[in-house]
Design a protein around this motif. Structure first.
Motif, PDB file in Angstrom:
ATOM      1  N   MET A 190      78.990  38.644  44.080  1.00 42.91           N
ATOM      2  CA  MET A 190      78.750  37.391  43.359  1.00 42.91           C
ATOM      3  C   MET A 190      77.443  37.481  42.545  1.00 42.91           C
ATOM      4  N   LEU A 191      77.475  37.013  41.293  1.00 42.59           N
ATOM      5  CA  LEU A 191      76.273  37.065  40.450  1.00 42.59           C
ATOM      6  C   LEU A 191      75.250  36.021  40.887  1.00 42.59           C
ATOM      7  N   MET A 192      73.963  36.406  40.905  1.00 42.46           N
ATOM      8  CA  MET A 192      72.911  35.446  41.241  1.00 42.46           C
ATOM      9  C   MET A 192      72.601  34.607  40.003  1.00 42.46           C
ATOM     10  N   SER A 193      72.195  33.404  40.184  1.00 42.44           N
ATOM     11  CA  SER A 193      71.768  32.607  39.035  1.00 42.44           C
ATOM     12  C   SER A 193      70.393  33.116  38.610  1.00 42.44           C
ATOM     13  N   ASN A 194      70.002  32.774  37.368  1.00 41.47           N
ATOM     14  CA  ASN A 194      68.709  33.222  36.849  1.00 41.47           C
ATOM     15  C   ASN A 194      67.553  32.823  37.749  1.00 41.47           C
ATOM     16  N   LEU A 195      67.696  31.660  38.400  1.00 41.21           N
ATOM     17  CA  LEU A 195      66.602  31.166  39.227  1.00 41.21           C
ATOM     18  C   LEU A 195      66.411  32.014  40.468  1.00 41.21           C
ATOM     19  N   GLU A 196      67.514  32.663  40.895  1.00 41.81           N
ATOM     20  CA  GLU A 196      67.425  33.431  42.139  1.00 41.81           C
ATOM     21  C   GLU A 196      67.007  34.877  41.940  1.00 41.81           C
ATOM     22  N   ARG A 197      67.203  35.374  40.693  1.00 40.66           N
ATOM     23  CA  ARG A 197      66.929  36.805  40.533  1.00 40.66           C
ATOM     24  C   ARG A 197      65.417  37.062  40.435  1.00 40.66           C
ATOM     25  N   PRO A 198      64.989  38.283  40.720  1.00 38.00           N
ATOM     26  CA  PRO A 198      63.548  38.573  40.669  1.00 38.00           C
ATOM     27  C   PRO A 198      62.997  38.320  39.270  1.00 38.00           C
ATOM     28  N   THR A 199      61.813  37.739  39.186  1.00 39.37           N
ATOM     29  CA  THR A 199      61.194  37.495  37.877  1.00 39.37           C
ATOM     30  C   THR A 199      59.831  38.175  37.826  1.00 39.37           C
ATOM     31  N   PRO A 200      59.491  38.782  36.667  1.00 35.25           N
ATOM     32  CA  PRO A 200      58.180  39.425  36.543  1.00 35.25           C
ATOM     33  C   PRO A 200      57.065  38.387  36.575  1.00 35.25           C
ATOM     34  N   ARG A 201      55.853  38.827  36.812  1.00 34.50           N
ATOM     35  CA  ARG A 201      54.720  37.906  36.844  1.00 34.50           C
ATOM     36  C   ARG A 201      54.529  37.264  35.465  1.00 34.50           C
ATOM     37  N   PRO A 202      53.838  36.119  35.421  1.00 31.92           N
ATOM     38  CA  PRO A 202      53.621  35.462  34.126  1.00 31.92           C
ATOM     39  C   PRO A 202      52.937  36.427  33.152  1.00 31.92           C
ATOM     40  N   GLY A 203      53.373  36.404  31.921  1.00 38.57           N
ATOM     41  CA  GLY A 203      52.748  37.263  30.908  1.00 38.57           C
ATOM     42  C   GLY A 203      53.596  38.473  30.564  1.00 38.57           C
ATOM     43  N   VAL A 204      54.289  39.009  31.566  1.00 39.50           N
ATOM     44  CA  VAL A 204      55.005  40.274  31.338  1.00 39.50           C
ATOM     45  C   VAL A 204      56.046  40.142  30.219  1.00 39.50           C
ATOM     46  N   MET A 205      56.825  39.051  30.238  1.00 41.67           N
ATOM     47  CA  MET A 205      57.882  38.925  29.231  1.00 41.67           C
ATOM     48  C   MET A 205      57.324  38.543  27.851  1.00 41.67           C
ATOM     49  N   ALA A 206      56.018  38.271  27.785  1.00 37.10           N
ATOM     50  CA  ALA A 206      55.389  37.986  26.481  1.00 37.10           C
ATOM     51  C   ALA A 206      54.910  39.284  25.816  1.00 37.10           C
ATOM     52  N   ILE A 207      55.017  40.395  26.540  1.00 37.56           N
ATOM     53  CA  ILE A 207      54.545  41.674  25.996  1.00 37.56           C
ATOM     54  C   ILE A 207      55.536  42.205  24.961  1.00 37.56           C
ATOM     55  N   HIS A 208      54.999  42.629  23.819  1.00 40.24           N
ATOM     56  CA  HIS A 208      55.815  43.399  22.874  1.00 40.24           C
ATOM     57  C   HIS A 208      55.579  44.855  23.249  1.00 40.24           C
ATOM     58  N   ALA A 209      56.602  45.494  23.815  1.00 42.26           N
ATOM     59  CA  ALA A 209      56.412  46.859  24.320  1.00 42.26           C
ATOM     60  C   ALA A 209      55.882  47.762  23.210  1.00 42.26           C
ATOM     61  N   TYR A 210      54.981  48.657  23.575  1.00 44.37           N
ATOM     62  CA  TYR A 210      54.341  49.560  22.608  1.00 44.37           C
ATOM     63  C   TYR A 210      55.394  50.460  21.960  1.00 44.37           C
ATOM     64  N   VAL A 211      55.383  50.505  20.649  1.00 42.77           N
ATOM     65  CA  VAL A 211      56.323  51.383  19.930  1.00 42.77           C
ATOM     66  C   VAL A 211      55.513  52.546  19.339  1.00 42.77           C
ATOM     67  N   PRO A 212      55.703  53.758  19.867  1.00 38.73           N
ATOM     68  CA  PRO A 212      54.923  54.892  19.348  1.00 38.73           C
ATOM     69  C   PRO A 212      55.330  55.239  17.918  1.00 38.73           C
ATOM     70  N   GLY A 213      54.494  56.034  17.243  1.00 37.42           N
ATOM     71  CA  GLY A 213      54.790  56.470  15.881  1.00 37.42           C
ATOM     72  C   GLY A 213      56.080  57.288  15.842  1.00 37.42           C
ATOM     73  N   LYS A 214      56.778  57.238  14.701  1.00 38.02           N
ATOM     74  CA  LYS A 214      58.020  58.017  14.533  1.00 38.02           C
ATOM     75  C   LYS A 214      57.689  59.495  14.603  1.00 38.02           C
ATOM     76  N   SER A 215      58.684  60.295  15.002  1.00 36.18           N
ATOM     77  CA  SER A 215      58.406  61.729  15.040  1.00 36.18           C
ATOM     78  C   SER A 215      59.488  62.544  14.348  1.00 36.18           C
ATOM     79  N   SER A 216      60.480  61.889  13.710  1.00 38.73           N
ATOM     80  CA  SER A 216      61.507  62.689  13.049  1.00 38.73           C
ATOM     81  C   SER A 216      61.842  62.104  11.683  1.00 38.73           C
ATOM     82  N   ALA A 217      62.319  62.988  10.821  1.00 34.91           N
ATOM     83  CA  ALA A 217      62.786  62.586   9.495  1.00 34.91           C
ATOM     84  C   ALA A 217      64.177  63.185   9.339  1.00 34.91           C
TER      85      ALA A 217
END
Ligand SMILES: Cc1ncc(COP(=O)(O)O)c(C=O)c1O
Length: 372
Positions: free
Chosen positions: A1-28
């Motif tokens: 059975m699927l858990m509702s959003n309220l029941e599933r694990p949630t990251p600490r405050p702030g984590v979902m506000a992170i824009h994950a680091y995107v490294p420089g391109k390496s291919s053409a």
């Protein structure tokens, strides 16, 4: 059975506000010769002595490394005249920046960085539950008065990249000292000197003296840039004994691998290789700044191993279009929209061949005749 959003694990405050680091391109895609100038890596590569030391560890891969990286800390201490007990090593300086955030920031705290500051600062801050506070820059340069004006009762850390990535600008030592003097003693000033080895300015200091004479200043350094060991993930930090103690409590017990440590020790001893890298950088940074300037493009004066090139807004001349034209020739620069610079590209100082090709391509792009 699927858990509702309220029941599933949630990251600490702030984590979902992170824009994950995107490294420089390496291919053409579709281009045979690719010149990666998007991650501020050295075109000279590491010291051959570092590569040899790295290879020698291959016979001992089953053994855990020395968790305290004692030999590496001693080698760094010898090279820079520092007490090894005041040094902590990490898996790149990213590791140390994150450890400092974890050790000193709690939910609701604030950490200051500047408008175009290195993106790891807001990421590390948000990951610790704290709030990144942006201090305005002046002419793409950190502004001490703006940083001091941003300090509140909740401020715990000020992150300052000196020189800064992606702008290449730096603060002279008297300004860094003025910043330190204006901060409340409870605020930790993190001087991120990832590009220090490249700086040849009389009024620049990476921060060693300030750390030695303060209780609230640390300096972070890396082996990823001039030492050419980015793949190994190796950095170090010099700080007051009480900060070193705190960071050692939160760091991974074996956060520096044995091959990285061995290569770092050899790299730091090869001063001739470092000097060659500085000389190459000085020559080609000056050449690129002048030649790209002649094409009618603004280049922010840089003290590091990269330059920030500003493009017009007009169609056919934009940074995004220049990026496309360069990529078609196999020259990969760094888009810096994520740094609030959508009209600029950052270019690492490359090999002579890469630098000449970049300028010739930009000349064509700008409708000018190619430089010889
Ligand atoms: C200002 C600055 N600090 C830190 C780093 C991280 O270096 P590393 O984690 O490879 O040591 C970089 C890398 O681009 C940087 O530009």
């Amino acid at each position: 059975m699927l858990m509702s959003n309220l029941e599933r694990p949630t990251p600490r405050p702030g984590v979902m506000a992170i824009h994950a680091y995107v490294p420089g391109k390496s291919s053409a895609p579709g281009v045979a010769n690719v010149y990666k100038l998007s991650s501020n890596e050295t075109p000279l590569g590491p010291s051959p002595r570092a590569v040899e030391a790295y290879r020698e560890v291959a016979g001992h891969l089953a053994d855990y490394p020395d968790g305290g990286a004692a030999d590496l800390r001693e080698a760094i201490g010898r090279a820079f005249g520092l007490d090894p007990d005041r040094i902590v090593c990490g898996a790149g300086s990213d590791d140390l920046l994150n450890l400092l955030a974890r050790a000193y920031l709690a939910d609701g705290d604030e950490a200051i960085h500047t408008t175009h500051g290195f993106l790891v600062y807001p990421i590390a801050t948000l990951a610790s539950g704290a709030k990144p506070v942006v201090a305005a820059e002046t002419n793409y340069t950190a502004d001490v008065d703006a940083i001091l004006a941003a300090v509140t009762a909740r401020t715990r850390i000020v992150f300052l990249a000196n020189p800064n990535n992606p702008t290449g600008t730096y603060l002279p030592f008297h300004e860094v000292k003025r910043l330190r003097s204006g901060l409340p003693p409870r605020v930790l000033l993190v001087l991120d000197a990832a590009y220090a080895e490249y700086v040849r300015r009389n009024d620049y200091e990476a921060g060693i003296e300030l750390v030695a004479t303060s209780e609230n200043v640390v300096m972070c350094r890396t082996f990823s840039k001039i030492y050419g060991l980015a793949a190994l993930r190796l950095g170090w930090m010099y700080g007051p004994a009480h900060v070193v103690d705190a960071v050692n409590r939160v760091r991974g017990p074996f956060n520096v691998s044995a091959p990285a440590s061995a290569a770092g020790i050899a790299a730091i001893a090869d001063t001739a290789h470092v000097e060659r890298s500085v000389a190459h950088n000085e020559t080609w940074r000056a050449w690129l700044t002048a030649e790209i300037g002649k094409l009618g493009l603004d280049v922010t004066p840089s003290a590091a191993n990269f330059i920030l090139i500003h493009f017009p807004h007009s169609k056919g001349r934009t940074a995004a279009e220049a990026d496309k034209a360069l990529t078609t020739r196999g020259v990969i620069l760094r888009q810096v929209g994520a740094y609030g610079l959508p009209n600029a590209l950052r270019m690492s100082i490359g090999s002579e061949e890469a630098n000449r090709l970049a300028v010739a391509t930009l000349a064509e792009f700008m409708g000018r005749s190619a430089v010889p």
